[in-house]
Write an enzyme that holds these catalytic residues in place. Structure first.
Site, PDB file in Angstrom:
ATOM      1  CB  CYS A 140     -32.442 -38.906   5.152  1.00 46.76           C
ATOM      2  SG  CYS A 140     -33.031 -37.223   5.374  1.00 46.76           S
ATOM      3  CG  HIS A 220     -28.522 -35.269   7.282  1.00 43.72           C
ATOM      4  ND1 HIS A 220     -29.082 -34.054   7.019  1.00 43.72           N
ATOM      5  CD2 HIS A 220     -29.380 -36.182   6.755  1.00 43.72           C
ATOM      6  CE1 HIS A 220     -30.226 -34.229   6.350  1.00 43.72           C
ATOM      7  NE2 HIS A 220     -30.413 -35.511   6.173  1.00 43.72           N
TER       8      HIS A 220
HETATM    9  P1  NAD Z   1     -38.555 -34.277  -4.787  1.00 41.41           P
HETATM   10  O1  NAD Z   1     -39.247 -32.976  -4.761  1.00 41.41           O
HETATM   11  O2  NAD Z   1     -37.124 -34.344  -5.138  1.00 41.41           O
HETATM   12  O3  NAD Z   1     -39.323 -35.267  -5.778  1.00 41.41           O
HETATM   13  C1  NAD Z   1     -40.703 -35.392  -5.806  1.00 41.41           C
HETATM   14  C2  NAD Z   1     -41.152 -35.789  -7.205  1.00 41.41           C
HETATM   15  O4  NAD Z   1     -42.576 -35.893  -7.225  1.00 41.41           O
HETATM   16  C3  NAD Z   1     -40.760 -34.791  -8.265  1.00 41.41           C
HETATM   17  O5  NAD Z   1     -40.333 -35.487  -9.419  1.00 41.41           O
HETATM   18  C4  NAD Z   1     -42.072 -34.054  -8.558  1.00 41.41           C
HETATM   19  O6  NAD Z   1     -42.126 -33.579  -9.887  1.00 41.41           O
HETATM   20  C5  NAD Z   1     -43.057 -35.179  -8.366  1.00 41.41           C
HETATM   21  N1  NAD Z   1     -44.411 -34.695  -8.102  1.00 41.41           N
HETATM   22  C6  NAD Z   1     -44.816 -33.478  -7.684  1.00 41.41           C
HETATM   23  N2  NAD Z   1     -46.157 -33.428  -7.611  1.00 41.41           N
HETATM   24  C7  NAD Z   1     -46.608 -34.647  -7.981  1.00 41.41           C
HETATM   25  C8  NAD Z   1     -47.898 -35.208  -8.130  1.00 41.41           C
HETATM   26  N3  NAD Z   1     -49.001 -34.499  -7.884  1.00 41.41           N
HETATM   27  N4  NAD Z   1     -47.987 -36.493  -8.538  1.00 41.41           N
HETATM   28  C9  NAD Z   1     -46.893 -37.237  -8.803  1.00 41.41           C
HETATM   29  N5  NAD Z   1     -45.639 -36.752  -8.692  1.00 41.41           N
HETATM   30  C10 NAD Z   1     -45.501 -35.458  -8.296  1.00 41.41           C
HETATM   31  O7  NAD Z   1     -38.815 -34.931  -3.358  1.00 41.41           O
HETATM   32  P2  NAD Z   1     -37.884 -35.967  -2.610  1.00 41.41           P
HETATM   33  O8  NAD Z   1     -36.778 -35.226  -1.949  1.00 41.41           O
HETATM   34  O9  NAD Z   1     -37.547 -37.089  -3.527  1.00 41.41           O
HETATM   35  O10 NAD Z   1     -38.864 -36.433  -1.439  1.00 41.41           O
HETATM   36  C11 NAD Z   1     -39.828 -37.438  -1.657  1.00 41.41           C
HETATM   37  C12 NAD Z   1     -40.193 -38.034  -0.309  1.00 41.41           C
HETATM   38  O11 NAD Z   1     -39.018 -38.643   0.248  1.00 41.41           O
HETATM   39  C13 NAD Z   1     -40.679 -37.036   0.742  1.00 41.41           C
HETATM   40  O12 NAD Z   1     -41.601 -37.678   1.584  1.00 41.41           O
HETATM   41  C14 NAD Z   1     -39.413 -36.728   1.516  1.00 41.41           C
HETATM   42  O13 NAD Z   1     -39.674 -36.270   2.812  1.00 41.41           O
HETATM   43  C15 NAD Z   1     -38.744 -38.087   1.525  1.00 41.41           C
HETATM   44  N6  NAD Z   1     -37.289 -38.068   1.721  1.00 41.41           N
HETATM   45  C16 NAD Z   1     -36.524 -37.130   1.110  1.00 41.41           C
HETATM   46  C17 NAD Z   1     -35.147 -37.148   1.339  1.00 41.41           C
HETATM   47  C18 NAD Z   1     -34.237 -36.123   0.730  1.00 41.41           C
HETATM   48  O14 NAD Z   1     -33.189 -35.859   1.272  1.00 41.41           O
HETATM   49  N7  NAD Z   1     -34.576 -35.517  -0.359  1.00 41.41           N
HETATM   50  C19 NAD Z   1     -34.565 -38.127   2.147  1.00 41.41           C
HETATM   51  C20 NAD Z   1     -35.394 -39.100   2.722  1.00 41.41           C
HETATM   52  C21 NAD Z   1     -36.764 -39.059   2.507  1.00 41.41           C
END
Ligand code: NAD
Length: 347
Positions: A140, A220
């Site tokens: 992000c 942020h």
């Molecule tokens: P999150 O924890 O909100 O969501 C992850 C999802 O994956 C959840 O629904 C979880 O239940 C599921 N999950 C867990 N284990 C799993 C498995 N074995 N198989 C399939 N699904 C599974 O995470 P997020 O914040 O959405 O982050 C996801 C990615 O995006 C990460 O790489 C993170 O760094 C990136 N990201 C996050 C943000 C943020 O602010 N949250 C911003 C930009 C990028």
């Protein structure tokens, strides 16, 4: 042609991508993968998304009354492309499955860069991503920084950039993360990982980033100091951002919006779904332009900022749009991005 998209991981990022795709013609969500039993399954089913899970969970989901279409492998095998939005680091563990079924995949910024052929940020390297079969959309904060730098680089050339990042401690629902009452170094050495990531996307970029973590969940804040290759006026500078819908220019005096909480309130007042602001929000009052040097402050909504870039990534992979600006403007139009509170945001 309709592209069938599977979304592995339906959390903060995955659910937003799923809904963005829902609004985009030609891109069809064929399934979402969930691991935990929680209310979001009911909501996903109401939206008519097909649910998949790991093999071991299928019976558990079914006996809890949820209709499950199959395993994550089944979902992957049926898709044209997978968006991996699993928790940071887990995407690499799924890579074997994606490779087994020879599916193009888009990973997220929490993965190690080596997971994909190219780390991606639309305004920097859309052209390099054409036809590439695995991309990683950078995180992000890096997306927020790179949108600005690469847009400016295309217009004026960027000589160097120094960025101070005040990062949110956790997303709103993450009640186990912190800090609760502190400002903490994000990394104990300089630069923070954001500069390293930015250089992967834009090799040769002279950038340093300094990051702190704050006890807030909303957005942020980034303070940018950029030296351009040519001198610009304030108007010429702002004009570049006015033309691209994934930037919002805010006048803190006329709007009274001088904080992240007020930006989120604006999103609520606008009826934006989940209060999302996938645009960079630039405060025009903070802009200082001196010859080739510019500085300003912007706010970045971490939960939604990478959604447009994920849509663009699909377009690049499948070469749905070969031209950067056609890709950007169609994504921004379907996501209904952009906001003009006044005819002209600045005088
Ligand atoms: P999150 O924890 O909100 O969501 C992850 C999802 O994956 C959840 O629904 C979880 O239940 C599921 N999950 C867990 N284990 C799993 C498995 N074995 N198989 C399939 N699904 C599974 O995470 P997020 O914040 O959405 O982050 C996801 C990615 O995006 C990460 O790489 C993170 O760094 C990136 N990201 C996050 C943000 C943020 O602010 N949250 C911003 C930009 C990028």
């Amino acid at each position: 042609m309709v592209i069938k998209v599977a979304i592995n991981g339906y959390g903060t990022i995955g659910k937003r991508i799923a809904e963005a795709l829902y609004r985009h013609p030609g891109l069809d969500v064929i399934g979402i993968a969930k691991i935990n039993l929680d209310y979001s399954i009911n909501l996903a089913l109401k939206k008519k998304f097909r649910i998949y899970t790991v093999k071991d969970n299928i019976e558990k989901f079914r006996s809890a009354g949820y209709q499950v279409h199959g395993s994550i492998e089944d979902m992957v095998s049926e898709a044209d492309v997978v968006i991996d939005a699993t928790p940071a680091g887990l995407g690499a563990r799924y890579k074997d499955v994606y490779v087994k079924y020879r599916k193009p995949v888009i990973f997220q910024g929490g993965e190690d860069p080596s997971v994909a052929e190219l780390s991606f940020s639309t305004l920097c390297n859309y052209e390099d991503a054409l036809g590439v079969s695995s991309l990683r959309v950078v995180s992000c904060n890096t997306t927020g920084v790179l949108r600005v730098i690469c847009l400016l680089d295309r217009e004026f050339g960027v000589e160097k950039a120094r960025v101070v990042i005040i990062r949110r401690g956790a997303d709103p629902r993450e009640d186990a993360r912190g800090p609760i009452n502190s400002l903490k170094l994000d990394s104990i050495s300089i630069p923070s990982h954001h500069a390293l990531d930015a250089k992967l996307v834009k090799p040769g970029l002279d950038i340093e980033t300094y990051a702190l973590v704050a006890s807030t969940t909303l957005m942020h804040i980034q303070v940018l100091f950029i030296k351009l290759k040519e001198s610009v006026s304030k108007d010429k500078f702002l004009n570049v951002f006015e033309k691209v819908r994934r930037f919002i220019l805010i006048d803190a005096i006329r709007t009274g919006i001088d904080s992240t909480s007020k930006i989120i309130e604006l999103a609520r007042d606008l009826g934006r779904f989940r209060n999302d602001i996938p645009e960079n929000v630039l405060w025009i009052n903070t802009l200082k332009v001196e010859d080739k040097e510019v500085s300003f402050i912007q706010a970045i909504h971490q939960e939604s900022i990478v959604i447009p870039e994920n849509i663009d990534a699909i377009k690049a992979m499948f070469e749905l749009e070969r031209d950067l600006w056609s890709a950007v403007s169609s994504t921004d139009q379907y996501l209904n991005l952009g906001l003009r509170l006044f005819d002209k945001e600045y005088n």
